[in-house]
Design an enzyme around this catalytic site. Structure first.
Site, mmCIF file in Angstrom:
data_model
loop_
_atom_site.group_PDB
_atom_site.id
_atom_site.type_symbol
_atom_site.label_atom_id
_atom_site.label_comp_id
_atom_site.label_asym_id
_atom_site.label_seq_id
_atom_site.Cartn_x
_atom_site.Cartn_y
_atom_site.Cartn_z
ATOM 1 N N GLU B 48 -2.952 -1.360 2.562
ATOM 2 C CA GLU B 48 -3.068 0.018 2.066
ATOM 3 C C GLU B 48 -2.692 1.031 3.152
ATOM 4 O OE1 GLU B 48 -3.531 0.634 -0.993
ATOM 5 O OE2 GLU B 48 -4.630 -1.059 -1.831
ATOM 6 N N ASN B 52 0.572 3.501 3.058
ATOM 7 C CA ASN B 52 0.449 4.961 3.158
ATOM 8 C C ASN B 52 1.408 5.522 4.213
ATOM 9 O OD1 ASN B 52 -1.463 5.331 1.192
ATOM 10 N ND2 ASN B 52 -3.198 5.564 2.596
ATOM 11 N N ARG B 106 1.894 5.839 -8.104
ATOM 12 C CA ARG B 106 0.874 5.475 -7.135
ATOM 13 C C ARG B 106 -0.471 5.776 -7.784
ATOM 14 N NH1 ARG B 106 2.425 1.892 -4.399
ATOM 15 N NH2 ARG B 106 0.545 2.171 -3.190
#
Lengths: 111, 149
Positions: B48, B52, B106
């Site tokens: 994650e 990002n 997303r």
């Protein structure tokens, strides 16, 4: 990642093999959308039995396909998610709108 | 406390390196012998944080991401750093379901996943300078085993 398709009537069964992250999500999205434009498809079952890893990118893929399928008045289900993956779906609230089934047979029964 | 082992790698901001980063972090952390579930928590959180940096930090453009892992007897501290765009409002970015890129499908769950799978998540960011995400986790399986001995 590999994606395998089988059909049962108007239901498309998508077997995802490998790791589902941001990198592989694009590929999965393209493959599934290519099948969804075929007029015979109304429902989709995502089979997670061979998904070894998934992060939050998987939520976006399912949510996006759900929008398309709802326009066709169809249904979506996910099956065979391992606990780690199920937790990710749960925390997003997705399981309130997309059922998680134990087997492909029980998911077909819900369609 | 001084870490018992440490590693630092820098790699290109490419989506194919998301898998590379999480596998490397898991391989390094596995020296501590956590459970498979604990290892999966680390892998998912690193995935994650790196995603990002790729999508939001560098907006899929060129750049470098640096990952640091510090191992302690029963815990890990992982830092994922980019010199990209930065986050204007960190509190907003951390809200569940918030995404600045809804058109990319997303889910806005990245920080929530990190917060759920790790014990603590710290975010330092400055617009135009970059973002640093620090992930902390104590492996309860190791801590409890040490207590028994």
């Amino acid at each position: 990642m590999q994606v395998k398709f089988t059909r049962k009537g108007a239901t498309l069964i998508v077997k995802i093999i490998g790791e589902l992250d941001h990198h592989s999500a694009d590929y999965l999205r393209q493959k599934v959308d290519g099948e969804l434009i075929k007029p015979s498809t109304r429902n989709v079952i995502f089979d997670f039995s061979s998904v070894s890893f998934m992060d939050s990118s998987g939520i976006g893929v399912i949510m996006g396909r759900l929008k398309t399928i709802q326009k066709l008045n169809g249904k979506i289900a996910i099956v065979n998610t391992r606990p780690q993956i199920k937790r990710i779906f749960e925390m997003s609230g997705l399981l309130k709108i997309v059922p998680a089934c134990e087997s492909i047979e029980s998911a077909i029964g819900m369609m | 406390m001084q870490p018992i082992n440490e590693m630092k790698i820098t790699f290109s901001s490419k989506s194919s390196n998301e898998a590379f980063a999480r596998v490397v972090s898991a391989a390094f952390v596995s020296q501590l012998d956590p459970t498979l579930e604990e290892l999966a928590d680390v892998k998912t959180s690193v995935s994650e944080a790196v995603t990002n940096a790729v999508i939001h930090g560098y907006e899929n453009g060129p750049g470098y991401i640096t990952m640091t892992c510090k191992l302690f007897p029963d815990s890990v501290e992982i830092t994922v750093e980019d010199q990209g765009k930065g986050i204007e409002d960190v509190e907003l970015a951390r809200q569940p379901l918030y995404t600045s890129k809804p058109e990319m499908e997303r889910s806005g769950m990245g920080f929530t996943v990190m917060e759920t799978f790790m014990d603590k998540v710290e975010v330092f960011s400055e617009p135009g300078k970059g973002t640093t995400v620090k992930l902390y986790k104590t492996f309860k399986s190791i801590r409890d085993k040490d207590k028994e001995e």
